[in-house]
Design an enzyme around this catalytic site. Structure first.
Site, PDB file in Angstrom:
ATOM      1  CB  SER A  82       4.808   4.296  26.653  1.00 21.76           C
ATOM      2  OG  SER A  82       3.677   4.920  27.190  1.00 21.76           O
TER       3      SER A  82
ATOM      4  NE  ARG B 218       7.337   6.789  22.962  1.00 27.96           N
ATOM      5  CZ  ARG B 218       6.101   6.986  23.440  1.00 27.96           C
ATOM      6  NH1 ARG B 218       5.307   5.965  23.728  1.00 27.96           N
ATOM      7  NH2 ARG B 218       5.649   8.223  23.631  1.00 27.96           N
TER       8      ARG B 218
ATOM      9  CB  SER C 288       0.668  15.822  25.187  1.00 26.33           C
ATOM     10  OG  SER C 288       0.507  14.690  24.346  1.00 26.33           O
TER      11      SER C 288
ATOM     12  CD  GLN D 298      -1.009   9.878  23.358  1.00 25.71           C
ATOM     13  OE1 GLN D 298      -1.869  10.587  22.845  1.00 25.71           O
ATOM     14  NE2 GLN D 298      -1.304   8.762  23.997  1.00 25.71           N
TER      15      GLN D 298
ATOM     16  CG  ASP E 260      -1.989   6.911  31.220  1.00 26.55           C
ATOM     17  OD1 ASP E 260      -2.766   7.805  30.816  1.00 26.55           O
ATOM     18  OD2 ASP E 260      -1.097   6.414  30.510  1.00 26.55           O
TER      19      ASP E 260
ATOM     20  CE  LYS F 220      -4.282  11.429  29.388  1.00 26.39           C
ATOM     21  NZ  LYS F 220      -3.153  11.404  28.461  1.00 26.39           N
TER      22      LYS F 220
ATOM     23  NE  ARG G 177      -8.523   7.135  31.717  1.00 24.20           N
ATOM     24  CZ  ARG G 177      -7.387   6.675  31.212  1.00 24.20           C
ATOM     25  NH1 ARG G 177      -6.252   7.255  31.539  1.00 24.20           N
ATOM     26  NH2 ARG G 177      -7.391   5.634  30.403  1.00 24.20           N
TER      27      ARG G 177
ATOM     28  NE  ARG H  92      -4.262   3.857  31.597  1.00 23.90           N
ATOM     29  CZ  ARG H  92      -3.295   2.960  31.398  1.00 23.90           C
ATOM     30  NH1 ARG H  92      -3.083   2.009  32.272  1.00 23.90           N
ATOM     31  NH2 ARG H  92      -2.514   3.028  30.339  1.00 23.90           N
TER      32      ARG H  92
HETATM   33  C1  S3P Z   1       1.539   8.155  26.287  1.00 21.11           C
HETATM   34  C2  S3P Z   1       1.373   9.439  26.714  1.00 21.11           C
HETATM   35  C3  S3P Z   1       0.243   9.869  27.565  1.00 21.11           C
HETATM   36  C4  S3P Z   1      -0.482   8.694  28.209  1.00 21.11           C
HETATM   37  C5  S3P Z   1      -0.711   7.573  27.242  1.00 21.11           C
HETATM   38  C6  S3P Z   1       0.616   7.076  26.693  1.00 21.11           C
HETATM   39  C7  S3P Z   1       2.700   7.837  25.433  1.00 21.11           C
HETATM   40  O1  S3P Z   1      -0.689  10.574  26.769  1.00 21.11           O
HETATM   41  O2  S3P Z   1      -1.719   9.113  28.749  1.00 21.11           O
HETATM   42  O3  S3P Z   1      -1.377   6.506  27.866  1.00 21.11           O
HETATM   43  O4  S3P Z   1       3.014   6.635  25.265  1.00 21.11           O
HETATM   44  O5  S3P Z   1       3.329   8.764  24.912  1.00 21.11           O
HETATM   45  P1  S3P Z   1      -0.563  12.164  26.541  1.00 21.11           P
HETATM   46  O6  S3P Z   1       0.683  12.411  25.811  1.00 21.11           O
HETATM   47  O7  S3P Z   1      -1.763  12.538  25.734  1.00 21.11           O
HETATM   48  O8  S3P Z   1      -0.588  12.751  27.929  1.00 21.11           O
END
Ligand code: S3P
Length: 444
Positions: free
Chosen positions: A26, A30, A171, A173, A323, A350, A354, A398
């Protein structure tokens, strides 16, 4: 399509040694994105060089940033300034990377150009409407395949409008996509999250000079970005990925006699739920030498084998270990008694479904698993399931890594039909695990 790379994991003796897992995925995504927007040269240390992050590097290059690799995990990025990305002249292929896709959709949404995005079969099956809905409210338009899936075109807007958006699903993301669209938007863009999710976007935007306020409100945690900041290059030290560390940590928890150290693990409280859950199950995980690196709490984790028992893992913990459920389920299958994992609806969307991967895979291995709505119940006997099966990885790194860890304790080996996806997040996984004493090998 790639040639399948099967791997088999056999029963191992007590694990020992010290390892370091690759950089946080993550944070790596970024760092490349924000470095690519900032003025000046950003130096990144410890970048994860997995396929997902390399896809982000390629996409940022395709939109004008200068991204250079100097050595192992050492990267430099020279940015184009907020609002300065240029139209990519070919579709962006994000491979397996959902985070790259959704965050880049946000970035592109507030630029006056059109970009096409696609990915592998797993990514093309994943829902993107959760991102297109708020980004359309900000003025972008999208052309997607049915159900909002990739391939898609982002038609960015020259006149984005700020919004205040309440997340319908927990989320990071989606939160990040909206905030990143807010970068090139005048005024304040806010995201309210009923359950707090990982805050790397907020923390790192501040590190690059943006103003991000975080307030607790009756509706939830509200992050507000002041638009059109001047982002300035800032060095980033990427900590070890707690999601990757979870694999050797669970191995140390379930292989009798083990005593291992996983060094330099990021322990942001919004990421560390798996370690709390393992401790709830009786695991012995000590945080040694706690420190702050690159603005994130980091420690070395000493893991000593201890018999595990069942525990109830509450739904509110899900965002901090989203995760890690797969590998936690492997531990639960070795524990004595009932483990209940609550609130797993997001696991269905995912890299694969999962929840199905836990239920079907563990059942095939001989464990007793029940799915009830969004909860998963695993009834452990205190003895690991027998194994002796081939697990389909379904393009999900995973799944592959979790069942390879379980294979260290099952009476019969566990084979993964295709472990190639492991390279998306954890290059060198098998060799690193074998250095602790696991027995993962390519022969079937
Ligand atoms: C992530 C957010 C998570 C995670 C992903 C990485 C991120 O997803 O499962 O592996 O870096 O913001 P979600 O936001 O869909 O939960």
């Amino acid at each position: 399509m790639h040639a399948p790379r099967p791997l088999t994991s056999r029963k191992a003796g007590a694990l020992s040694g010290t390892i370091r897992v690759p950089g946080d995925k993550s944070i790596s995504h970024r760092a490349l994105m924000f470095g690519g927007l900032a003025l000046g040269e950003t130096r990144i240390t410890g970048l994860l060089e997995g396929e997902d992050v390399l896809a982000t590097a390629a996409a940022m290059r395709a939109m004008g940033a200068t991204v250079t690799r100097d050595g192992d995990g050492q990267w430099r990025v020279t940015g184009v300034g907020v609002g300065g990305l240029s139209e990519p002249d070919a579709p962006l292929d994000l491979g397996n990377a959902g985070t790259a896709t959704r965050l880049l959709m946000g970035l592109i949404a507030a630029h006056p150009f059109t970009a096409f995005m696609t990915g592998d079969a797993s990514l093309r099956s994943r829902p993107m409407a959760r991102v297109t809905v708020p980004l359309e409210q900000m003025g972008a338009r999208f052309v997607t395949r049915s159900k909002g899936r990739l391939p898609l075109a982002v038609i960015g807007t020259a006149t984005p409008t700020p919004i205040s958006y309440t997340l319908p699903v927990a989320s990071a993301q989606v939160k990040s996509a909206v905030l990143l669209a807010g970068l090139n938007t005048p005024g304040e863009t806010s995201v309210i999250e009923p359950e707090p999710t990982r805050d790397h976007t907020e923390n790192m935007l501040r590190h690059f000079g943006a103003t991000v306020r975080v307030d607790e409100t009756p509706e939830g945690r509200k992050a507000t970005l002041v638009g059109q900041p001047v982002l300035k290059a800032a060095d980033v030290v990427v900590p070890g990925d707690p999601s990757s560390a979870a694999f050797p940590v669970v191995a140390g928890c379930i292989v009798p006699g083990s005593d291992i150290i996983v060094a330099g693990v990021g322990l942001n409280p919004l990421r560390a739920g798996v370690f709390a859950s393992l401790r709830d199950m009786g695991a012995s995980i000590d945080e040694v030498n706690p420190r702050v690196e690159g603005g994130e709490p980091v420690a070395d984790l000493r893991v000593r084998y201890a018999p595990l028992h069942g525990a109830e893992i509450p739904a509110h913990r899900a965002p901090s270990m989203i995760d890690e459920y797969l590998v936690l389920a492997m531990a639960a299958a070795c524990a004595s008694g009932r483990t209940i994992l609550r609130g797993l609806s997001e696991l269905r969307v995912k890299e694969s479904d999962r929840l199905a991967a836990i239920a079907e895979g563990l059942t095939a291995c001989g464990a007793i698993v029940t799915v009830a709505g969004d909860d998963c119940i695993i009834d452990g006997t205190g003895t690991p399931p027998k194994g002796g099966v081939t697990i389909g990885a379904k393009l999900d790194h995973r799944i592959a890594m979790s069942y390879l860890i379980l294979g260290a304790v099952t009476e019969q080996p566990i084979r993964i039909d295709d472990a190639a996806p492991v390279d998306t997040s954890f290059p060198g996984f098998a060799d690193l695990m074998n250095s602790l004493g696991l027995k993962i090998a390519a022969e079937a």
